[in-house]
Design an enzyme around this catalytic site. Structure first.
Site, mmCIF file in Angstrom:
data_model
loop_
_atom_site.group_PDB
_atom_site.id
_atom_site.type_symbol
_atom_site.label_atom_id
_atom_site.label_comp_id
_atom_site.label_asym_id
_atom_site.label_seq_id
_atom_site.Cartn_x
_atom_site.Cartn_y
_atom_site.Cartn_z
ATOM 1 N N GLY A 196 0.824 -1.199 0.000
ATOM 2 C CA GLY A 196 0.000 0.000 0.000
ATOM 3 C C GLY A 196 0.856 1.246 0.000
ATOM 4 O O GLY A 196 1.958 1.260 -0.560
ATOM 5 N N ARG A 343 -7.153 4.272 -6.370
ATOM 6 C CA ARG A 343 -6.437 3.515 -7.390
ATOM 7 C C ARG A 343 -7.227 2.275 -7.807
ATOM 8 O O ARG A 343 -8.051 1.754 -7.038
ATOM 9 C CB ARG A 343 -5.079 3.055 -6.843
ATOM 10 C CG ARG A 343 -4.220 4.154 -6.243
ATOM 11 C CD ARG A 343 -3.047 3.565 -5.469
ATOM 12 N NE ARG A 343 -2.266 4.558 -4.737
ATOM 13 C CZ ARG A 343 -0.999 4.850 -4.987
ATOM 14 N NH1 ARG A 343 -0.355 4.207 -5.942
ATOM 15 N NH2 ARG A 343 -0.359 5.766 -4.280
ATOM 16 N N ASP A 428 -1.713 -0.486 -9.574
ATOM 17 C CA ASP A 428 -1.630 0.324 -8.352
ATOM 18 C C ASP A 428 -1.146 1.734 -8.647
ATOM 19 O O ASP A 428 -1.253 2.620 -7.785
ATOM 20 C CB ASP A 428 -0.724 -0.349 -7.308
ATOM 21 C CG ASP A 428 0.723 -0.457 -7.760
ATOM 22 O OD1 ASP A 428 0.934 -0.812 -8.927
ATOM 23 O OD2 ASP A 428 1.634 -0.216 -6.958
#
Length: 688
Positions: A196, A343, A428
């Site tokens: 992340g 995203r 991502d």
């Protein structure tokens, strides 16, 4: 209602969250009663009070005793009012990681099994100082230009979250997919639960009181989070200058992008060690540089022009190498700003969990929540259809996907128009709203090569000309992720991907038509065929500068018919674009193309503005000033070497108006082919 009352920086902050609009209408009266209750501590009894009720922030100073900070003792009042306009929808619409409290302060790498965010404070830079700022973004955020010079501004956007009361900070988990293939090995735990925002920390959302636009602020280089994967969470001055300048330049180019508010540097000695390129290695060349030559027997079956192209591309790839030295670099933080940073990877992560857990699970609810939030943040026309209903109906899920596909297609086509290669276009690094982000291993094309990419790890799949395919692959991940919410599941998702392919094809054709100066009345597919079948092969075979060539096409249109008939004169306007003079066979084909194209575009112009109309369209589609890497190297070298941000500021000024002719100084300095050395130097021609 969900009520939370807490102390922060001397203020009582009461947050009231509700999904029901009729309850929001009665919120002010309720909140006054809440604030009238005894304060949790004597310190707060004399503090100012602010209240947030699902998108509405009320100034309740006086009810809690005392007034909001102001006056001579307060540095930067317009910065402090960010808290009064804060509306942290990611926090109040989505779920917090339930394990966050026991891992407080959440600054170390760990697995995050559920929830859409983790509360984490950024790590402040020591002695922060503002180096660059965007006046446009100051205005968007309602911050006075004078206040940007304040200590409070530098502190807050240098990572000191306590400098501005009433703000929240958080980091988010998401998943990785490369060209449509879902990955989990990138996570240090091999599960995907540790991936992340590794060094990006959101520090709040505000709503522009004049326009109603929601803007989220995110610090890149803001320190470690649970998703840092063992990294230090920092960004260096070099990469931060690139991020700041590229974000604002892309906006000026007319391509959807995250923006940059500020670049804050550390005067307190914050440094990190990073691998980079030893300039001495450039003189040695890559390990395999020059091994392939045009007389290689394996190339005998190809015509001379094709042999040259193969040799150039193969040797260019062979020269790319990884960094070979460790250097110490100063830390910096770029504040990037966007209506949303949602995203494809966000939706992908919760879809993976939902598919494993089943439809009636908490994981499925979290998938529905993130999709609903994405609609709320990015697509108001879809949000209007579901605002007063719970969840995400199948029709809204499909509408969301169609809107995202169109936005992504427009973004990627825009990249082709301005010569931009993102370089690491994973899911991502792809925002559902079709907004360019993550200015890491990006690059603008110098010498044209369809396989151009700065990043040594880009491969052909992320190369310049292949970006539409990469964008479609990212959309396929999004469609697959939303499939559990569609009426016909995967079957409908696949149909939407096929539909999206048409959006991408249409957007690319429209861009090619625009780059060649044709009007919207001209058939886009005909213009695209001219580009793809004639011009693109010529550019690939020749050593020609992509930006200079297209910008100077207008000079060919201005030639008289008599001049066009002369071989030397028809080539003259584009001569500055060539790194090496074309051989006779290539020159013949260039002349034939320029004459045929000029004839076609002027025929189209007879009812569309004449020659002046063509020139106007060409200059509007083809920028003069783009951020080539050798320019960025000049900017960050000056800043690193002598704390001189003048080069960066000059480049910022030039690229804010990329389609203008600019000053003579800017034209001479920034509108030209790349220096020969820049086409081979590590960290300039390529990077890792």
């Amino acid at each position: 209602f969900l009520l939370r009352r807490r102390e922060r920086a001397g203020a009582v902050v009461v947050v009231v969250e509700t999904r029901h609009r009729r309850m929001r209408r009665g919120a002010p009266g309720l909140l006054r009663r809440v604030l009238a209750s005894p304060p949790p501590s004597p310190r707060c009894a004399a503090a100012s009070s602010s209240v947030v009720a699902r998108g509405i922030r009320f100034n309740m100073s006086g009810l809690g005793g005392g007034a909001a900070p102001s006056g001579p003792g307060v540095d930067g009042p317009s910065v402090l009012t960010l808290g009064d306009r804060a509306d942290h929808s990611w926090v109040w619409q989505l779920r917090e990681d339930p394990d966050a409290p026991k891992h407080d302060p959440n600054k170390s790498s760990r697995q995050v099994f559920s929830g859409h965010y983790v509360r984490v404070a950024p790590t402040p830079l020591r002695k922060p100082r503002l180096a660059l700022v965007s006046p446009d973004m100051l205005e968007e955020l309602g911050i006075d230009e004078e206040d940007a010079k304040s200590e409070t501004f530098a502190r807050f956007f240098g990572g000191d979250a306590a400098a501005v009361p009433g703000m929240e900070s958080w980091a988010t988990p998401y998943a990785l997919a490369i060209m449509g293939q879902r990955q989990s090995s990138n996570c240090p735990f091999g599960t995907g639960n540790g991936y992340g925002d590794g060094r990006a920390v959101s520090v709040g959302e505000i709503v522009n009181e004049k326009t109603g636009t929601r803007l989220e602020m995110q610090l890149k280089g803001g320190g470690t989070t649970p998703f840092c994967r063992g990294g230090d969470g920092r960004a260096v001055l070099r990469s931060s200058i690139r991020e700041f300048l590229a974000s604002e330049a892309m906006h000026a180019l007319g391509v959807s992008t995250t923006r940059a508010l500020s670049l804050v540097v550390s005067d307190g000695g914050d440094t990190v060690r990073r691998p980079w390129y030893n300039p001495k290695s450039d003189k040695k060349g890559g390990m395999f540089a020059g091994m392939l030559t045009e007389d290689d027997p394996r190339l005998a079956k190809f015509p001379p022009a094709t042999r040259r192209q193969i040799v150039r591309q193969m040797n260019g790839q062979a020269k790319k190498r990884d960094p070979d030295v460790m250097i110490e670099e100063s830390c910096a933080i770029t504040t990037r700003v966007a209506p949303s940073f949602t995203r494809v990877g966000h939706v992908d992560l919760f879809a993976r969990r939902a598919i494993r857990a089943g439809k009636n699970s908490d994981a499925h609810a979290e998938l529905e929540m993130i999709v609903r939030h994405a609609i709320f943040r990015e697509f108001p026309e879809v949000w209007k259809t579901i605002e007063d209903a719970p969840g995400v109906p199948p029709e809204a899920a499909a509408a969301f996907l169609r809107a995202s596909a169109r936005a992504l297609a427009m973004m990627v086509a825009g990249w082709l128009r301005v010569g931009f290669c993102q370089g690491n276009f994973n899911a991502d690094n792809c925002l559902v709203g079709g907004r360019t982000m993550d200015y890491g291993p990006f690059g603008f094309v110098d010498k044209y090569d369809p396989l151009f990419a700065k990043w040594t790890g880009s491969g052909e799949h992320f190369a310049f000309a292949n970006q539409p395919a990469a964008g479609l692959a990212n959309f396929a991940v999004l469609a697959s992720s939303v499939a559990p919410l569609l009426r016909d599941g995967d079957e409908e998702a696949n149909a939407l991907v096929a539909e999206a392919r048409l959006y991408f094809d249409e957007a690319v054709s429209d861009v090619r038509r625009a780059k060649l100066g044709f009007s919207e009345d001209y058939d886009a597919e005909t213009a695209s065929d001219m580009y793809e079948e004639t011009l693109e092969p010529l550019m690939a075979e020749s050593e020609v500068d992509y930006i200079v060539l297209f910008r100077n096409l207008s000079g060919v249109v201005k030639l008289s018919d008599e001049d066009v008939s002369e071989d030397a004169k028809v080539m003259a306007p584009t001569s500055d674009a060539f790194y090496a003079a074309p051989d006779e066979e290539q020159a013949k084909r260039w002349r034939a193309f320029l004459r045929a194209w000029r004839s076609a575009v002027l025929a189209d112009a007879e009812s569309n503005g004449g020659v002046d109309g063509v020139v106007e369209r060409l200059c509007a589609a083809n920028p003069k000033y783009v951020l080539r890497e050798w320019m960025l190297v000049e900017a960050y070298d000056a800043a690193k070497r002598s704390n001189d941000f003048g080069v960066a500021q000059d480049l910022f000024d030039a690229t804010r108006r990329p389609y203008d002719e600019g000053t003579d100084a800017h034209s001479k300095r920034w509108f030209r082919r790349a220096p020969d050395a820049a086409l081979e130097a590590g960290g300039t021609a390529f990077m890792s």
